[in-house]
Scaffold this motif. Structure first.
Motif, short mmCIF file in Angstrom:
data_model
loop_
_atom_site.label_atom_id
_atom_site.label_comp_id
_atom_site.label_asym_id
_atom_site.label_seq_id
_atom_site.Cartn_x
_atom_site.Cartn_y
_atom_site.Cartn_z
N THR A 39 -23.19 2.29 86.17
CA THR A 39 -23.60 0.89 86.10
C THR A 39 -22.70 0.13 85.14
N PHE A 40 -22.44 0.72 83.98
CA PHE A 40 -21.55 0.08 83.02
C PHE A 40 -20.16 -0.11 83.61
N PHE A 42 -19.35 -0.51 86.78
CA PHE A 42 -19.38 -1.60 87.75
C PHE A 42 -19.46 -2.96 87.08
N ILE A 43 -20.16 -3.02 85.96
CA ILE A 43 -20.27 -4.28 85.24
C ILE A 43 -19.00 -4.59 84.47
N ALA A 44 -18.42 -3.59 83.82
CA ALA A 44 -17.25 -3.80 82.97
C ALA A 44 -15.97 -3.96 83.77
N ASN A 45 -15.88 -3.40 84.96
CA ASN A 45 -14.66 -3.46 85.73
C ASN A 45 -14.20 -4.88 86.01
N PRO A 46 -15.05 -5.78 86.50
CA PRO A 46 -14.58 -7.15 86.70
C PRO A 46 -14.19 -7.84 85.40
N VAL A 47 -14.88 -7.52 84.33
CA VAL A 47 -14.56 -8.13 83.04
C VAL A 47 -13.18 -7.68 82.58
N LYS A 50 -10.58 -9.23 84.85
CA LYS A 50 -10.46 -10.65 84.54
C LYS A 50 -9.65 -10.85 83.26
#
Length: 165
Positions: A39-40, A42-47, A50
């Protein structure tokens, strides 16, 4: 669920049940940890992506701003200001900051606008100051040359007038 084997004693059976419960707890713990890590991720990957994209975008913004400043800042004007203004022209070139046209910043992110504006002002001020210094140096050299020739002519005229008397 549990198969009772007659060979095991009561203590051994209890030990196996407790061991089995610990294994279940460990498996649940591992499952939750893996779920949390995924979960982390998937959340951190776009950040993270970016941030990498933003870094490249900001580098491009600074490069573009420097190019635009070279195109926009009138170097000949600042050469003339340095020529006629001397040290005051250099001070003016250093103090006055050029501003980028707002039309180039429409629809851009706040970070892009800030980076572009800072780089534009820095590059523009650098161009202004360098050209003002060139103008001041040219003015100084021309001053020395003109007055050097004047004093050389004056000295020659004084020497020839002293020779005739």
């Amino acid at each position: 669920m549990f198969e009772i084997i007659s060979i095991l004693t009561e203590g051994e059976l209890l030990f196996k049940i407790i061991l089995h419960k610990k294994e279940v707890y460990i498996m649940k713990f591992v499952k939750y940890v893996l779920a949390g890590v995924l979960t982390f991720g998937f959340i951190a990957n776009p950040v993270i992506l970016k941030a990498a994209q933003t870094s490249e975008e900001l580098k491009n913004a600074c490069t573009q701003a420097e190019f635009d400043a070279q195109r926009d800042v009138n170097g000949m004007l600042w050469l003339a200001i340095g020529f006629f203004g001397g040290i005051f022209g250099i001070a003016a070139a250093y103090v006055i900051e050029p501003s980028p046209p707002a039309s180039r910043l429409i629809g851009k992110s706040a970070e892009y606008v800030a980076t572009y504006t800072d780089c534009y002002k820095s590059a523009g001020k650098d161009i202004q100051t360098k050209n003002a210094i060139k103008g001041c140096v040219i003015s100084g050299l021309l001053y020395v040359a003109v007055y050097g020739c004047y004093y050389a002519i004056w000295a020659a005229a004084a020497a020839s007038s002293a020779a005739t008397h």
